[in-house]
Scaffold this motif. Structure first.
Motif, mmCIF file in Angstrom:
data_model
loop_
_atom_site.group_PDB
_atom_site.id
_atom_site.type_symbol
_atom_site.label_atom_id
_atom_site.label_comp_id
_atom_site.label_asym_id
_atom_site.label_seq_id
_atom_site.Cartn_x
_atom_site.Cartn_y
_atom_site.Cartn_z
ATOM 1 N N ILE A 258 0.837 -1.196 0.000
ATOM 2 C CA ILE A 258 0.000 0.000 0.000
ATOM 3 C C ILE A 258 0.875 1.249 0.000
ATOM 4 O O ILE A 258 1.731 1.419 0.873
ATOM 5 C CB ILE A 258 -0.930 0.027 1.233
ATOM 6 N N SER A 259 0.636 2.111 -0.972
ATOM 7 C CA SER A 259 1.348 3.390 -1.064
ATOM 8 C C SER A 259 0.318 4.516 -1.080
ATOM 9 O O SER A 259 -0.544 4.566 -1.961
ATOM 10 C CB SER A 259 2.203 3.438 -2.334
ATOM 11 N N HIS A 260 0.390 5.386 -0.069
ATOM 12 C CA HIS A 260 -0.554 6.502 0.013
ATOM 13 C C HIS A 260 -0.019 7.722 -0.737
ATOM 14 O O HIS A 260 1.189 7.980 -0.747
ATOM 15 C CB HIS A 260 -0.808 6.880 1.471
ATOM 16 N N ASN A 261 -0.945 8.461 -1.341
ATOM 17 C CA ASN A 261 -0.582 9.633 -2.121
ATOM 18 C C ASN A 261 -1.480 10.809 -1.756
ATOM 19 O O ASN A 261 -2.666 10.631 -1.441
ATOM 20 C CB ASN A 261 -0.731 9.334 -3.616
ATOM 21 N N LEU A 262 -0.910 12.002 -1.809
ATOM 22 C CA LEU A 262 -1.657 13.220 -1.513
ATOM 23 C C LEU A 262 -2.229 13.747 -2.830
ATOM 24 O O LEU A 262 -1.479 14.141 -3.734
ATOM 25 C CB LEU A 262 -0.717 14.250 -0.874
ATOM 26 N N LEU A 263 -3.557 13.736 -2.943
ATOM 27 C CA LEU A 263 -4.234 14.078 -4.192
ATOM 28 C C LEU A 263 -5.047 15.358 -4.053
ATOM 29 O O LEU A 263 -5.607 15.632 -2.986
ATOM 30 C CB LEU A 263 -5.176 12.940 -4.613
ATOM 31 N N ALA A 264 -5.135 16.110 -5.133
ATOM 32 C CA ALA A 264 -5.954 17.325 -5.158
ATOM 33 C C ALA A 264 -6.344 17.635 -6.596
ATOM 34 O O ALA A 264 -5.851 17.015 -7.539
ATOM 35 C CB ALA A 264 -5.190 18.497 -4.538
ATOM 36 N N VAL A 265 -7.231 18.613 -6.761
ATOM 37 C CA VAL A 265 -7.666 18.982 -8.110
ATOM 38 C C VAL A 265 -6.529 19.705 -8.839
ATOM 39 O O VAL A 265 -5.587 20.202 -8.213
ATOM 40 C CB VAL A 265 -8.923 19.889 -8.061
ATOM 41 N N LYS A 266 -6.631 19.751 -10.141
ATOM 42 C CA LYS A 266 -5.615 20.424 -10.952
ATOM 43 C C LYS A 266 -5.519 21.898 -10.539
ATOM 44 O O LYS A 266 -6.535 22.572 -10.358
ATOM 45 C CB LYS A 266 -5.959 20.313 -12.442
ATOM 46 N N GLY A 267 -4.288 22.368 -10.395
ATOM 47 C CA GLY A 267 -4.068 23.752 -10.002
ATOM 48 C C GLY A 267 -3.842 23.947 -8.518
ATOM 49 O O GLY A 267 -3.353 25.001 -8.094
ATOM 50 N N ALA A 268 -4.183 22.951 -7.706
ATOM 51 C CA ALA A 268 -3.944 23.039 -6.258
ATOM 52 C C ALA A 268 -2.452 22.836 -5.986
ATOM 53 O O ALA A 268 -1.731 22.234 -6.784
ATOM 54 C CB ALA A 268 -4.763 21.987 -5.527
ATOM 55 N N THR A 269 -1.996 23.343 -4.851
ATOM 56 C CA THR A 269 -0.602 23.183 -4.442
ATOM 57 C C THR A 269 -0.555 22.748 -2.983
ATOM 58 O O THR A 269 -1.579 22.756 -2.280
ATOM 59 C CB THR A 269 0.176 24.509 -4.587
ATOM 60 N N VAL B 250 -13.291 14.929 -3.345
ATOM 61 C CA VAL B 250 -12.426 16.070 -3.664
ATOM 62 C C VAL B 250 -12.565 16.448 -5.133
ATOM 63 O O VAL B 250 -12.625 17.629 -5.485
ATOM 64 C CB VAL B 250 -10.960 15.735 -3.304
ATOM 65 N N SER B 251 -12.641 15.438 -5.999
ATOM 66 C CA SER B 251 -12.805 15.700 -7.439
ATOM 67 C C SER B 251 -14.121 16.404 -7.723
ATOM 68 O O SER B 251 -14.173 17.370 -8.491
ATOM 69 C CB SER B 251 -12.732 14.387 -8.210
ATOM 70 N N ALA B 252 -15.199 15.917 -7.094
ATOM 71 C CA ALA B 252 -16.530 16.487 -7.340
ATOM 72 C C ALA B 252 -16.639 17.916 -6.808
ATOM 73 O O ALA B 252 -17.295 18.768 -7.419
ATOM 74 C CB ALA B 252 -17.599 15.606 -6.700
ATOM 75 N N LYS B 253 -15.983 18.185 -5.684
ATOM 76 C CA LYS B 253 -16.073 19.525 -5.087
ATOM 77 C C LYS B 253 -15.282 20.546 -5.886
ATOM 78 O O LYS B 253 -15.660 21.718 -5.975
ATOM 79 C CB LYS B 253 -15.596 19.483 -3.643
ATOM 80 N N GLY B 254 -14.147 20.143 -6.448
ATOM 81 C CA GLY B 254 -13.368 21.047 -7.284
ATOM 82 C C GLY B 254 -12.769 22.228 -6.556
ATOM 83 O O GLY B 254 -12.551 23.286 -7.154
ATOM 84 N N ASP B 255 -12.480 22.063 -5.285
ATOM 85 C CA ASP B 255 -11.959 23.135 -4.433
ATOM 86 C C ASP B 255 -10.464 22.908 -4.191
ATOM 87 O O ASP B 255 -10.057 21.838 -3.728
ATOM 88 C CB ASP B 255 -12.723 23.132 -3.109
ATOM 89 N N LYS B 256 -9.640 23.922 -4.464
ATOM 90 C CA LYS B 256 -8.193 23.791 -4.318
ATOM 91 C C LYS B 256 -7.725 23.711 -2.866
ATOM 92 O O LYS B 256 -6.543 23.459 -2.615
ATOM 93 C CB LYS B 256 -7.483 24.947 -5.028
ATOM 94 N N THR B 257 -8.649 23.915 -1.917
ATOM 95 C CA THR B 257 -8.280 23.793 -0.503
ATOM 96 C C THR B 257 -8.501 22.375 0.028
ATOM 97 O O THR B 257 -8.117 22.075 1.149
ATOM 98 C CB THR B 257 -9.080 24.776 0.379
#
Length: 282
Positions: A84-95, A136-143
């Motif tokens: 198992i490898s965990h990854n930090l995911l966010a919408v495009k443009g988030a930092t 997170v994908s559905a919300k589309g919020d960079k936070t």
């Protein structure tokens, strides 16, 4: 004919990822909201197999697994160990600087404390890792961000802000079992390594567990797992789940199980299957 598989969780979950490795020829996957729903589906239809996690090297055993296995009497066909490898995911443009909230399953959050604390993220517990990515994908919020698999990032169109964010890289392994309604055992080959699993409930008499374990000791048979779990509506007794390093047709195991049965109120064989190469090499 396309293989049909039931799993608990959303598309992009670690169960989904394991299933694609176990069945690489594009299986038809039925995503279930709960483990019980997945077990029930596999029990009702013999053409559907179940892929289910049973234990993890960090989080321990899956709480519902043994009671569901006893209730639905599915047979174990094989085992699979998934790193198992965990990854930090966010919408495009988030930092890493824009994210404020982190969504995931409670175990995943607990396994990624360092990255959460370092970036001062507010934890939000979700039903599973893949649902977190979907949210997170559905919300589309960079936070908003999620801890989930790379498959979840691909499935929901998210970017990976940081890979391998678990506190103990390489130490997180989940064991999955493939199960189904029909009873079937692999051919007994003496030189190969097999596991036989069974569930039993002892007679309520002194030294019953000691005597039943002696059934295996007397024949030089090794147990690689012994676990107890509570029975429904009682604190008086428990059931035991064991894994035995022998094929069900081995004459020594046949004798040992005969002796074990003498000390039991119930005893059910729930599978005989080849030992995974991961088990042999780890």
């Amino acid at each position: 004919m396309t293989q049909q598989i039931a799993i608990q969780g959303e598309a992009g979950s670690f169960s989904h990822m394991a299933t694609l490795k176990i069945f690489p020829n594009s299986p038809q996957i039925k995503f279930c909201a709960t483990f019980e729903e997945a077990f029930l589906l596999a029990t009702q239809k013999s053409e559907i197999n179940l892929v289910c996690p049973c234990e993890n090297t960090i989080a321990g055993r899956v709480p519902e697994f043994h009671s569901l296995l006893r209730r639905y009497s599915l047979q174990i066909y094989s085992e699979h160990f998934e790193k198992i490898s965990h990854n930090l995911l966010a919408v495009k443009g988030a930092t890493l600087d824009s994210i404020k909230n982190i969504h995931s399953h409670i175990h995943a959050l607990g396994q990624c404390r360092k990255v959460i604390l370092n970036h001062k993220l507010k934890e939000v517990i979700e039903s599973d890792t893949a649902y977190s990515a979907k949210y997170v994908s559905a919300k589309g919020d960079k936070t908003e961000a999620a801890i989930a698999s790379k498959l979840a990032a691909q499935t929901y169109g998210l970017q990976i802000l940081k890979s391998d964010v678990e506190d103990e890289p390489g130490a997180n392994v989940t064991r999955f079992l493939v199960m189904g309604k029909e009873s079937r055992h692999p051919e007994f080959i003496k030189e190969k390594y097999f596991i036989t699993s069974c569930i039993f409930q002892l007679k309520s008499i002194p030294s019953a567990l000691y005597k039943c374990l002696g059934s295996f000791s007397g024949y030089g048979i090794n147990l690689c797992r012994l676990e107890s779990f509570s029975l429904k509506n009682t604190f008086k007794q428990v059931a035991f789940y064991i894994e035995i390093e022998k094929h069900i047709e081995d004459h020594l195991l046949i004798k040992a199980l005969e002796e074990l049965n003498f000390h039991c109120e119930t005893m059910t064989i729930i599978g005989c299957y080849p030992a995974s190469s991961y088990r042999l090499n780890s």
